[in-house]
Scaffold this motif. Structure first.
Motif, mmCIF file in Angstrom:
data_model
loop_
_atom_site.group_PDB
_atom_site.id
_atom_site.type_symbol
_atom_site.label_atom_id
_atom_site.label_comp_id
_atom_site.label_asym_id
_atom_site.label_seq_id
_atom_site.Cartn_x
_atom_site.Cartn_y
_atom_site.Cartn_z
ATOM 1 N N ALA A 170 79.183 32.386 -40.210
ATOM 2 C CA ALA A 170 78.123 31.413 -39.476
ATOM 3 C C ALA A 170 76.603 31.914 -40.045
ATOM 4 C CB ALA A 170 78.192 31.528 -38.133
ATOM 5 N N VAL A 171 76.452 33.161 -40.249
ATOM 6 C CA VAL A 171 75.257 33.667 -40.572
ATOM 7 C C VAL A 171 75.019 33.135 -42.060
ATOM 8 C CG1 VAL A 171 73.927 35.783 -41.219
ATOM 9 C CG2 VAL A 171 74.994 35.706 -39.360
ATOM 10 N N ASP A 172 76.019 33.241 -42.866
ATOM 11 C CA ASP A 172 76.049 33.012 -44.341
ATOM 12 C C ASP A 172 75.598 31.458 -44.392
ATOM 13 O OD1 ASP A 172 76.418 35.569 -45.287
ATOM 14 O OD2 ASP A 172 78.622 35.222 -45.588
ATOM 15 N N GLY A 173 75.993 30.654 -43.599
ATOM 16 C CA GLY A 173 75.844 29.172 -43.770
ATOM 17 C C GLY A 173 74.453 28.971 -43.431
ATOM 18 N N PHE A 174 73.721 29.816 -43.064
ATOM 19 C CA PHE A 174 72.202 29.678 -42.740
ATOM 20 C C PHE A 174 71.251 29.561 -44.034
ATOM 21 C CE2 PHE A 174 73.167 29.754 -38.183
ATOM 22 C CZ PHE A 174 72.209 29.017 -37.764
ATOM 23 N N GLY A 175 72.063 30.305 -45.014
ATOM 24 C CA GLY A 175 71.296 30.701 -46.320
ATOM 25 C C GLY A 175 69.900 31.111 -46.059
ATOM 26 N N ALA A 176 69.706 32.019 -45.083
ATOM 27 C CA ALA A 176 68.317 32.509 -44.831
ATOM 28 C C ALA A 176 67.852 33.562 -45.685
ATOM 29 C CB ALA A 176 68.513 33.171 -43.406
ATOM 30 N N ALA A 177 66.702 33.784 -46.132
ATOM 31 C CA ALA A 177 65.839 34.663 -46.917
ATOM 32 C C ALA A 177 66.224 36.123 -46.361
ATOM 33 C CB ALA A 177 64.471 34.695 -47.079
ATOM 34 N N GLU A 178 66.526 37.073 -47.204
ATOM 35 C CA GLU A 178 66.759 38.372 -46.817
ATOM 36 C C GLU A 178 65.854 39.315 -47.294
ATOM 37 O OE1 GLU A 178 70.835 39.278 -47.603
ATOM 38 O OE2 GLU A 178 71.876 37.512 -46.680
ATOM 39 N N GLN A 179 65.764 40.692 -46.687
ATOM 40 C CA GLN A 179 64.824 41.635 -46.939
ATOM 41 C C GLN A 179 65.431 42.929 -46.358
ATOM 42 O OE1 GLN A 179 60.849 40.467 -44.251
ATOM 43 N NE2 GLN A 179 61.434 42.884 -44.046
ATOM 44 N N LEU A 180 64.557 43.935 -46.557
ATOM 45 C CA LEU A 180 64.822 45.239 -45.929
ATOM 46 C C LEU A 180 64.500 45.251 -44.416
ATOM 47 C CD1 LEU A 180 65.914 47.967 -47.175
ATOM 48 C CD2 LEU A 180 63.499 48.632 -47.093
ATOM 49 N N LEU A 181 65.492 45.648 -43.591
ATOM 50 C CA LEU A 181 65.185 45.708 -42.159
ATOM 51 C C LEU A 181 65.395 47.163 -41.736
ATOM 52 C CD1 LEU A 181 67.874 42.523 -41.448
ATOM 53 C CD2 LEU A 181 65.288 42.391 -41.651
ATOM 54 N N CYS A 205 69.160 51.379 -41.588
ATOM 55 C CA CYS A 205 68.247 50.337 -42.260
ATOM 56 C C CYS A 205 69.227 49.351 -43.265
ATOM 57 C CB CYS A 205 67.338 50.851 -43.187
ATOM 58 S SG CYS A 205 66.226 50.013 -44.303
ATOM 59 N N CYS A 206 69.014 48.253 -43.587
ATOM 60 C CA CYS A 206 69.661 47.245 -44.302
ATOM 61 C C CYS A 206 69.008 46.078 -44.682
ATOM 62 C CB CYS A 206 71.114 46.995 -43.459
ATOM 63 S SG CYS A 206 70.790 46.134 -41.859
ATOM 64 N N ARG A 207 69.622 45.446 -45.581
ATOM 65 C CA ARG A 207 68.889 44.054 -45.966
ATOM 66 C C ARG A 207 69.735 43.106 -45.151
ATOM 67 N NH1 ARG A 207 65.527 45.057 -50.208
ATOM 68 N NH2 ARG A 207 64.986 43.094 -50.285
ATOM 69 N N GLY A 208 68.885 42.036 -44.887
ATOM 70 C CA GLY A 208 69.331 40.912 -44.126
ATOM 71 C C GLY A 208 68.309 39.944 -43.618
ATOM 72 N N PRO A 209 68.492 38.643 -42.856
ATOM 73 C CA PRO A 209 67.675 38.038 -42.476
ATOM 74 C C PRO A 209 66.792 38.743 -41.281
ATOM 75 C CG PRO A 209 69.576 37.456 -41.569
ATOM 76 C CD PRO A 209 70.026 38.380 -42.619
ATOM 77 N N VAL A 210 65.379 38.528 -41.062
ATOM 78 C CA VAL A 210 64.781 39.009 -39.769
ATOM 79 C C VAL A 210 65.607 38.860 -38.480
ATOM 80 C CG1 VAL A 210 62.648 39.204 -41.146
ATOM 81 C CG2 VAL A 210 63.082 37.252 -39.795
ATOM 82 N N GLU A 211 66.232 37.661 -38.468
ATOM 83 C CA GLU A 211 66.752 37.404 -37.280
ATOM 84 C C GLU A 211 67.626 38.598 -36.884
ATOM 85 O OE1 GLU A 211 64.672 33.768 -38.409
ATOM 86 O OE2 GLU A 211 66.043 35.193 -39.489
#
Length: 288
Positions: A170-181, A205-211
């Protein structure tokens, strides 16, 4: 950590601080779970202690230094000693600036502003980090292995495994921009200091959408953070609940009252929307 490990961890931290010329005659335990957080006195140093091999302290030290230099709201390493990981008696110890909290809670608007500035700073540092999907994989591995989660009932195991897979897709389906979190910017990892809110603990710490980060914070904080995709946030909140549930069922988990949280988080996942935040679940379990 259990009592024996806490005693050894405190001894290691005090010994390291003393060998570096810091007066450490006393240690106050601030938090104890899989890692130990200490206030060393009278030098007033914040020490984080983890069993060697169960931490990513080298990465945390390197990233924290770069974020502080970039002006991010991040707790700095202790300036009186070399900024590195110290090892003794099977423990990895990092030493940080101690800040006396000026209030028990960070106001939601201040919390959101600090997290937004942290995210902005993280976009400026060229530090590779694992993806948030790696953390999903870790949770899936715990659920899939009865040796690692022996008390998890088979029906719950099948349910939780299915939910983790569904939520990943479901998260992959949004195709959201990802960054360091930050990875886990919950209220326990932000200090309300005289210098403003400061974040601690970058081990997740990981990379992903800010959500994904926002799924760890109170709902009132999200209300002050601009540009949130509410649909993605709802999915990430479910994902975080499922991941934390998996870790609470892992054998050897030392989170206080962890098994009760594991049971409650499974109930929350089955109950359906609206999806609560982790602090709301904690408040319900710790209520009067």
């Amino acid at each position: 950590m259990d009592t024996t490990d806490v005693t050894r961890a405190i001894a290691a931290a005090v010994s390291i601080a003393s060998s570096l010329g810091l007066a450490a005659d006393d240690a106050v335990v601030l938090h104890n779970s899989n890692k130990l957080a200490l206030r060393l006195r009278p030098c007033d140093v914040f020490a984080r202690v983890a069993p060697e091999g169960q931490e990513v302290a080298e990465f945390e030290v390197r990233l924290a230094g770069r974020l502080v230099r970039a002006g991010s709201p991040m707790c700095a390493l202790e300036p009186r000693v070399d900024p590195r990981v110290y090892r003794r008696d099977g423990f990895a110890v990092t030493l940080w600036t101690y800040h006396e909290p000026v209030a028990p809670r960070t106001p939601p608007a201040d919390f959101a502003g600090a997290l937004e500035r942290l995210h902005a700073g993280m976009r400026t540092v060229d530090v590779p980090g694992p993806g948030f999907r790696d953390r999903i994989t870790e949770a899936e591995a715990v659920v899939a292995d009865p040796v690692r989660s022996p008390e998890l009932a088979e029906a719950d195991r099948a349910f939780l495994s299915g939910r983790l897979g569904e939520l990943r897709r479901a998260v992959d389906g949004f195709g959201a921009a990802e960054q360091l979190l930050h990875g886990e910017p919950h209220p326990g990892n932000i200090l309300n200091t005289e210098n403003g809110p400061l974040f601690i603990d970058l081990e997740t710490c990981c990379r992903g959408p800010v959500e994904f980060d926002l799924a760890h914070v109170p709902a009132a904080v999200c209300a002050h953070y601009p540009g949130i995709d509410q649909g993605l946030l709802d999915v990430c909140r479910q994902l975080v609940i499922a991941m934390v549930a998996a870790w609470r069922w892992e054998a050897g988990d030392q989170f206080p009252d962890g098994r009760r949280f594991g049971v409650e988080l499974l109930r929350v996942l089955r109950a359906g929307p609206p999806w609560p935040t982790l602090d709301a679940v904690t408040a319900r379990l710790d209520g009067p």
